[in-house]
Design a protein around this motif. Structure first.
Motif, PDB file in Angstrom:
ATOM      1  N   SER A  54       8.786 -12.680  15.264  1.00 11.67           N
ATOM      2  CA  SER A  54       8.152 -11.487  15.829  1.00 11.67           C
ATOM      3  C   SER A  54       7.345 -10.724  14.795  1.00 11.67           C
ATOM      4  O   SER A  54       6.264 -10.190  15.107  1.00 11.67           O
ATOM      5  N   LEU A  55       7.863 -10.646  13.557  1.00 11.95           N
ATOM      6  CA  LEU A  55       7.187  -9.825  12.549  1.00 11.95           C
ATOM      7  C   LEU A  55       7.500 -10.306  11.150  1.00 11.95           C
ATOM      8  O   LEU A  55       8.653 -10.622  10.832  1.00 11.95           O
ATOM      9  N   ILE A  56       6.454 -10.369  10.325  1.00  8.47           N
ATOM     10  CA  ILE A  56       6.576 -10.524   8.869  1.00  8.47           C
ATOM     11  C   ILE A  56       5.688  -9.443   8.265  1.00  8.47           C
ATOM     12  O   ILE A  56       4.471  -9.459   8.435  1.00  8.47           O
ATOM     13  N   HIS A  57       6.314  -8.511   7.579  1.00  6.52           N
ATOM     14  CA  HIS A  57       5.590  -7.355   7.055  1.00  6.52           C
ATOM     15  C   HIS A  57       5.810  -7.262   5.541  1.00  6.52           C
ATOM     16  O   HIS A  57       6.963  -7.159   5.096  1.00  6.52           O
ATOM     17  N   VAL A  58       4.731  -7.319   4.782  1.00  8.77           N
ATOM     18  CA  VAL A  58       4.796  -7.219   3.322  1.00  8.77           C
ATOM     19  C   VAL A  58       4.001  -5.997   2.886  1.00  8.77           C
ATOM     20  O   VAL A  58       2.813  -5.863   3.222  1.00  8.77           O
ATOM     21  N   ILE A  59       4.664  -5.118   2.137  1.00 12.14           N
ATOM     22  CA  ILE A  59       4.042  -3.875   1.663  1.00 12.14           C
ATOM     23  C   ILE A  59       4.112  -3.861   0.143  1.00 12.14           C
ATOM     24  O   ILE A  59       5.187  -4.058  -0.426  1.00 12.14           O
ATOM     25  N   ASP A  60       2.976  -3.628  -0.519  1.00 12.84           N
ATOM     26  CA  ASP A  60       2.966  -3.566  -1.985  1.00 12.84           C
ATOM     27  C   ASP A  60       2.186  -2.344  -2.439  1.00 12.84           C
ATOM     28  O   ASP A  60       1.426  -1.746  -1.679  1.00 12.84           O
ATOM     29  N   ASN A  61       2.383  -2.001  -3.722  1.00 12.77           N
ATOM     30  CA  ASN A  61       1.667  -0.863  -4.318  1.00 12.77           C
ATOM     31  C   ASN A  61       0.638  -1.350  -5.323  1.00 12.77           C
ATOM     32  O   ASN A  61       0.408  -0.711  -6.349  1.00 12.77           O
ATOM     33  N   GLY A  62       0.030  -2.487  -5.019  1.00  9.19           N
ATOM     34  CA  GLY A  62      -0.967  -3.062  -5.923  1.00  9.19           C
ATOM     35  C   GLY A  62      -2.282  -2.311  -5.895  1.00  9.19           C
ATOM     36  O   GLY A  62      -2.369  -1.172  -5.417  1.00  9.19           O
ATOM     37  N   LYS A  63      -3.338  -2.961  -6.380  1.00  9.28           N
ATOM     38  CA  LYS A  63      -4.629  -2.288  -6.541  1.00  9.28           C
ATOM     39  C   LYS A  63      -5.412  -2.159  -5.248  1.00  9.28           C
ATOM     40  O   LYS A  63      -6.403  -1.415  -5.187  1.00  9.28           O
ATOM     41  N   GLY A  64      -5.002  -2.847  -4.172  1.00 12.44           N
ATOM     42  CA  GLY A  64      -5.694  -2.721  -2.899  1.00 12.44           C
ATOM     43  C   GLY A  64      -7.050  -3.405  -2.887  1.00 12.44           C
ATOM     44  O   GLY A  64      -7.454  -4.052  -3.862  1.00 12.44           O
ATOM     45  N   MET A  65      -7.759  -3.256  -1.740  1.00 12.11           N
ATOM     46  CA  MET A  65      -9.060  -3.903  -1.561  1.00 12.11           C
ATOM     47  C   MET A  65     -10.079  -2.913  -1.016  1.00 12.11           C
ATOM     48  O   MET A  65      -9.729  -1.928  -0.355  1.00 12.11           O
ATOM     49  N   GLU A 111      -2.382  -7.436  11.201  1.00 14.23           N
ATOM     50  CA  GLU A 111      -2.890  -6.086  10.961  1.00 14.23           C
ATOM     51  C   GLU A 111      -2.831  -5.815   9.464  1.00 14.23           C
ATOM     52  O   GLU A 111      -1.747  -5.843   8.872  1.00 14.23           O
ATOM     53  N   LEU A 112      -3.962  -5.572   8.850  1.00 15.05           N
ATOM     54  CA  LEU A 112      -4.061  -5.318   7.405  1.00 15.05           C
ATOM     55  C   LEU A 112      -4.485  -3.884   7.160  1.00 15.05           C
ATOM     56  O   LEU A 112      -5.481  -3.410   7.726  1.00 15.05           O
ATOM     57  N   LYS A 113      -3.708  -3.182   6.321  1.00 17.67           N
ATOM     58  CA  LYS A 113      -4.084  -1.841   5.868  1.00 17.67           C
ATOM     59  C   LYS A 113      -4.109  -1.858   4.351  1.00 17.67           C
ATOM     60  O   LYS A 113      -3.141  -2.296   3.713  1.00 17.67           O
ATOM     61  N   THR A 114      -5.184  -1.359   3.779  1.00 20.77           N
ATOM     62  CA  THR A 114      -5.313  -1.405   2.322  1.00 20.77           C
ATOM     63  C   THR A 114      -6.148  -0.230   1.832  1.00 20.77           C
ATOM     64  O   THR A 114      -7.022   0.274   2.555  1.00 20.77           O
ATOM     65  N   ARG A 115      -5.851   0.213   0.607  1.00 17.84           N
ATOM     66  CA  ARG A 115      -6.617   1.316  -0.001  1.00 17.84           C
ATOM     67  C   ARG A 115      -6.575   1.190  -1.510  1.00 17.84           C
ATOM     68  O   ARG A 115      -5.519   0.858  -2.088  1.00 17.84           O
ATOM     69  N   GLN A 116      -7.699   1.441  -2.130  1.00 17.46           N
ATOM     70  CA  GLN A 116      -7.780   1.473  -3.587  1.00 17.46           C
ATOM     71  C   GLN A 116      -7.512   2.896  -4.072  1.00 17.46           C
ATOM     72  O   GLN A 116      -7.671   3.869  -3.348  1.00 17.46           O
ATOM     73  N   ALA A 117      -7.119   3.023  -5.334  1.00 18.67           N
ATOM     74  CA  ALA A 117      -6.704   4.325  -5.873  1.00 18.67           C
ATOM     75  C   ALA A 117      -7.851   5.331  -5.898  1.00 18.67           C
ATOM     76  O   ALA A 117      -7.629   6.542  -5.780  1.00 18.67           O
ATOM     77  N   ASN A 118      -9.103   4.887  -6.037  1.00 15.61           N
ATOM     78  CA  ASN A 118     -10.242   5.806  -6.129  1.00 15.61           C
ATOM     79  C   ASN A 118     -10.827   6.162  -4.766  1.00 15.61           C
ATOM     80  O   ASN A 118     -11.864   6.835  -4.702  1.00 15.61           O
ATOM     81  N   ASN A 119     -10.193   5.732  -3.684  1.00 16.46           N
ATOM     82  CA  ASN A 119     -10.674   6.058  -2.345  1.00 16.46           C
ATOM     83  C   ASN A 119      -9.664   6.942  -1.629  1.00 16.46           C
ATOM     84  O   ASN A 119      -8.450   6.774  -1.774  1.00 16.46           O
ATOM     85  N   GLU A 120     -10.168   7.895  -0.835  1.00 13.92           N
ATOM     86  CA  GLU A 120      -9.294   8.771  -0.075  1.00 13.92           C
ATOM     87  C   GLU A 120      -8.780   8.099   1.189  1.00 13.92           C
ATOM     88  O   GLU A 120      -7.657   8.360   1.616  1.00 13.92           O
ATOM     89  N   SER A 139      -5.666   6.121   7.272  1.00 17.77           N
ATOM     90  CA  SER A 139      -4.906   6.782   6.215  1.00 17.77           C
ATOM     91  C   SER A 139      -3.728   5.889   5.841  1.00 17.77           C
ATOM     92  O   SER A 139      -2.894   5.554   6.703  1.00 17.77           O
ATOM     93  N   THR A 140      -3.646   5.495   4.606  1.00 17.59           N
ATOM     94  CA  THR A 140      -2.582   4.607   4.153  1.00 17.59           C
ATOM     95  C   THR A 140      -2.344   4.812   2.672  1.00 17.59           C
ATOM     96  O   THR A 140      -3.180   5.397   1.965  1.00 17.59           O
ATOM     97  N   ALA A 141      -1.236   4.349   2.162  1.00 10.53           N
ATOM     98  CA  ALA A 141      -0.909   4.489   0.738  1.00 10.53           C
ATOM     99  C   ALA A 141      -1.727   3.501  -0.085  1.00 10.53           C
ATOM    100  O   ALA A 141      -2.280   2.515   0.427  1.00 10.53           O
ATOM    101  N   VAL A 142      -1.780   3.769  -1.384  1.00 13.23           N
ATOM    102  CA  VAL A 142      -2.492   2.862  -2.290  1.00 13.23           C
ATOM    103  C   VAL A 142      -1.760   1.517  -2.297  1.00 13.23           C
ATOM    104  O   VAL A 142      -0.533   1.455  -2.397  1.00 13.23           O
TER     105      VAL A 142
END
Length: 632
Positions: A54-65, A111-120, A139-142
Motif C-alpha cells: 500500500s505504501l513505501i514512504h522515504v523521508i530524508d533531510n538531504g539537499k533536495g532538488m 508523490e514526490l515533495k522536495t525543497r532546497q535550503a535556499n528556496n522558501e 510547503s515542505t521541509a528541506v
C-alpha cells in the motif's frame, strides 16, 4: 510484406525495465534509501504499510532538488552522477543508472515533495503509471519526501506473485539492515503499519551492529582491520563458538556497497577451517575499500554483483586478515596473562636432590599374543572397531566421506519390500529386523550392531546387511514425534525448564515468530512474547536442549525467509521439518549396542522409515547377492 518492428511506447519500456529493477517492494526500498544517502542526508525515515504493497514512504533531510530536477528525475537514464563512460570506473555513489525512479513511477502511484535550503517553497510532483498528473509548488521541509503507493497497481499479474506480508516485510528488513549497517553515521528509523521497528542513532560500526541484531558484539565478535596497497579491510568476524547452521549474518561491503561474491565469502569461511563443525557458517561484517578503477559495479541491475581486477589477491588478503583476527584475539581472550613484573618462583633448598622419575608398565604384556589378524583367546576373530581397522576402515575423514558417498550412491531399495520379506511386524520391528540365523543365535557380542565412523549403525539381517545413517534416522524419528504432537495437546507433553530462557530477535524476525507462534506451541513449547523483540520459553519438548533454543528458533525464522512456507503449504509440517533437521545434527555420537538397537527399532516404527522428511535415504540394505558380487 508489411513491417513488423515497432518502437515501444515509453510507458511499456519503463514497465519492462521495472521488471529488472523493481521486482518486489524491497527493491523499491533499496533504490529510495540509496537516493537519500546520495543526497547527503543525515536522517532518513522509512515508513511502510502492508509490507510495501500500500505504501513505501522515504523521508530524508538531504539537499533536495530544484523544480526542473524534480520533474526530470523520473525520466529514463536521467542521473546527476554519470557524464561520460569513463565515470563508470570512478563511482563513489550508490545510484547511478538513472533507471530506478522511472521504473518505480511506471508501476506505482508516486508523490514526490522536495525543497532546497535556499528556496522558501518546494515542489510536489504526482505521477501514476509514468503519466505526470500534476506539478505544483508546495510547503515542505528541506530535503525529499517520496511516497510510493499501490505498487504494481497497473500490473496485477506481478502483484499476485508477491508473497505473504511477513515474507515481504522480511525482505524489506534485510535491505534496511544492509543500508543501515554500512551507513552508521546516518540516523535511521523504520515504521511498519504504525509500529516502530528500528530507531538507530548515528554511531560507530560496532554499536550499529549491536543495535540492529540486538546482541552484545563484544561477546560474539572479533575486530578486523588491515590496510594494504591494494585493499583495506575492517569490520568484525564472529567467534567460532557462535557459528550457525545458516548464512544469515554474513555481510560483505565493497566501497560502502553490499555485494554477493562467492569467492570472497569462501575465502572468509576457509579461515574458519577446523574451527567450526561441518555445515556450520560463521557470521561476519566486513567492509572492504578498493580503488574504484579496479572494480566494476555495472554488471547487474541491482548492483549487488561486482568484478575485481585483482580478485585472487583480494581473496587471499581477506582470508589472511580473518585468520589473523581469529588467532590474535582468540589467543588473548583465552590465555590469562600475569600483569605483574615479578617472577613467581620459589628456589629449591641448597641440598635438594630431585627424585628419579619412574615409569609404570605391565611386565607381562606380550604384543604377539593377540594380533589383529590372528584368532583371539576364545578361538574367534576380533570384532568391532579392531575388525574394521584390519579390514581397512579407519576413523579418518577420508573413510567417512567414502562411506557417505557409497551410502548416497546406492540404488534405491524398497524398504517396504525388504521389511515384508523379513516378515517385520509394526508392533515389534526389532524381532525380525536384526534376527540372526539359528546357528548364530548363541553368538558373542560380535553379533551386536557396530557403530562405524562415528555416524553409521551397521547390523545384520537374515538376508544381508543394514547400514543406518544415525543423523538422518534421528531426523525422521524426531519429525514424526513432532507431527504426532499435533493431534495431541502439544503443551501437555512439554518439559518445564528450571529457569525460563529468553530468546531475542531482530524486529522483523520477531514479527515472523509472532506469525508462527501458534504452530510453535503445538510442537510442545510454552512460549510467550516479552517486549517487542524477545520471547520467553518456559517449557520445551523433551527432545530439545535448553542451550539450543536460540539456534532452533533462528533456523525456523531463516526457513520462513527462504520461502519454505509456501502459500498453500502446511506450515506446521514445514516447521517440524526445520526443527527435526536442526535437532538431529547434535545427536551424532557413539552409542551403546542397546541404544543402537533402540534407534533401529524406533526408526522402523515410523510411518516412512526409509527416507527423511526432505527425501534423503536413512538406510542402505545390502542383500546377500550384492555382497557376494563385491567379492567376484
Amino acid at each position: 510484406m508489411s513491417d513488423i518492428i515497432n518502437i515501444l511506447p515509453d510507458s511499456v519500456a519503463n514497465q519492462i525495465a521495472a521488471g529488472e529493477v523493481v521486482d518486489r517492494p524491497a527493491s523499491c526500498v533499496k533504490e529510495l534509501l540509496e537516493n537519500a544517502i546520495d543526497a547527503g542526508a543525515t536522517q532518513i525515515q522509512l515508513i511502510v504499510k502492508d509490507a510495501g504493497r500500500s505504501l513505501i514512504h522515504v523521508i530524508d533531510n538531504g539537499k533536495g532538488m530544484s523544480d526542473s530536477d524534480a520533474r526530470l528525475c523520473f525520466e529514463r537514464h536521467a542521473t546527476s552522477k554519470i557524464h561520460k563512460a569513463d565515470d563508470l570506473f570512478a563511482i563513489h555513489t550508490m545510484g547511478f543508472r538513472g533507471e530506478a525512479l522511472a521504473s518505480i513511477a511506471a508501476v506505482a502511484q508516486v508523490e514526490l515533495k522536495t525543497r532546497q535550503a535556499n528556496n522558501e517553497l518546494g515542489t510536489c510532483v504526482v505521477i501514476e503509471g509514468s503519466d505526470v498528473k500534476s506539478q505544483e509548488p508546495c510547503s515542505t521541509a528541506v530535503g525529499t519526501s517520496i511516497a510510493v503507493k499501490n505498487l504494481f497497481f497497473n500490473i496485477p499479474a506481478r502483484r499476485n506473485f508477491l508473497k505473504k506480508d511477513t515474507i515481504e516485510l522480511s525482505h524489506i528488513d534485510e535491505i534496511f539492515r544492509r543500508v543501515a549497517l554500512v551507513n552508521n553515521s546516518i540516523s535511521f528509523s523504520f515504521h511498519s503499519n504504525g509500529k516502530l521497528l528500528y530507531d538507530l542513532r548515528a554511531s560507530n560500526k560496532a554499536q550499529r551492529i549491536a543495535a540492529i541484531y540486538n546482541m552484545d558484539g563484544t561477546q560474539k565478535l572479533f575486530p578486523v582491520k588491515e590496510e594494504t596497497e591494494l585493499v583495506s579491510v575492517e569490520g568484525y568476524v564472529g567467534k567460532p563458538e557462535y557459528a550457525r547452521k545458516t548464512r544469515g549474518e554474513q555481510y560483505l561491503f565493497v566501497n560502502n556497497r553490499f555485494i554477493r561474491h562467492q569467492k570472497l565469502s569462501f575465502a572468509v569461511e576457509l579461515a574458519y577451517k577446523d574451527m567450526i563443525p561441518d555445515h556450520s557458517y560463521p557470521c561476519y561484517f566486513l567492509f572492504i575499500t578498493v580503488d574504484p578503477s579496479r572494480l566494476d559495479v555495472n554488471i547487474h541491475p541491482t548492483k549487488t554483483e561486482v568484478r575485481f581486477v585483482d580478485e585472487q589477491a583480494v581473496s587471499a588478503i581477506l582470508r589472511a586478515t580473518t585468520k589473523k583476527a581469529l588467532g590474535q584475539f582468540r589467543l588473548s581472550n583465552e590465555i590469562e596473562f600475569n600483569p605483574s613484573d615479578e617472577i613467581d618462583f620459589t628456589p629449591a633448598p641448597k641440598d635438594y636432590i630431585p627424585p628419579t622419575p619412574r615409569i609404570s608398565y605391565n611386565e607381562n604384556f606380550n604384543p604377539f599374543e593377540a594380533s589383529p589378524t590372528t584368532p583371539t583367546k576364545g578361538g574367534g576373530f576380533p570384532s568391532g572397531r579392531m575388525a574394521l581397522r584390519s579390514a581397512g576402515w579407519g576413523d579418518n575423514e577420508t573413510a567417512q566421506t567414502d562411506l557417505q558417498h557409497f551410502f548416497d550412491d546406492q540404488e534405491d531399495v524398497d524398504a517396504g519390500s525388504v521389511l515384508k520379506k523379513e516378515t517385520l511386524e509394526a508392533s515389534t520391528p526389532m524381532a525380525t529386523v536384526i534376527e540372526s540365523s539359528e546357528e548364530e543365535s548363541d553368538a558373542s557380542s560380535s553379533d551386536l550392531p557396530i557403530f562405524l565412523l562415528n555416524r553409521f549403525i551397521v547390523t545384520t539381517l537374515r538376508s544381508g546387511l543394514l547400514i543406518v545413517d544415525q543423523c538422518r534416522a534421528y531426523e525422521r524419528i524426531l519429525f514424526e514425534r513432532l507431527m504426532n504432537r499435533r493431534q495431541e495437546n502439544g503443551a501437555a507433553g512439554a518439559q518445564q525448564l528450571l529457569f525460563p530462557v529468553t530468546c531475542s530477535f531482530a524486529p522483523a524476525d520477531a514479527e515472523l515468530m509472532a506469525d508462527s507462534i501458534d504452530e510453535i506451541r503445538r510442537m510442545g513449547f510454552i512460549i510467550e512474547k516479552m517486549g517487542q523483540c524477545s520471547y520467553v520459553v518456559s517449557a520445551t519438548p523433551p527432545d530439545v536442549k535448553e542451550s539450543e533454543l536460540q539456534m532452533l528458533f533462528d533456523q525456523m525464522v531463516t526457513d520462513i525467509k527462504c520461502d519454505m512456507m509456501q502459500r498453500f503449504g502446511d506450515r506446521h509440517r514445514s516447521l517440524c521439518m526445520s526443527m527435526a533437521r536442526q535437532m538431529a545434527v547434535g545427536t551424532v555420537g557413539r552409542l551403546s549396542p542397546d541404544a543402537m538397537q533402540a534407534v533401529i527399532a524406533e526408526l522402523f516404527a515410523c510411518q516412512v522409515p526409509n527416507i527423511t522428511p526432505s527425501g534423503k535415504k536413512t538406510m542402505v540394505i545390502l542383500d546377500a547377492d550384492a555382497i557376494n558380487e563385491r567379492f567376484r
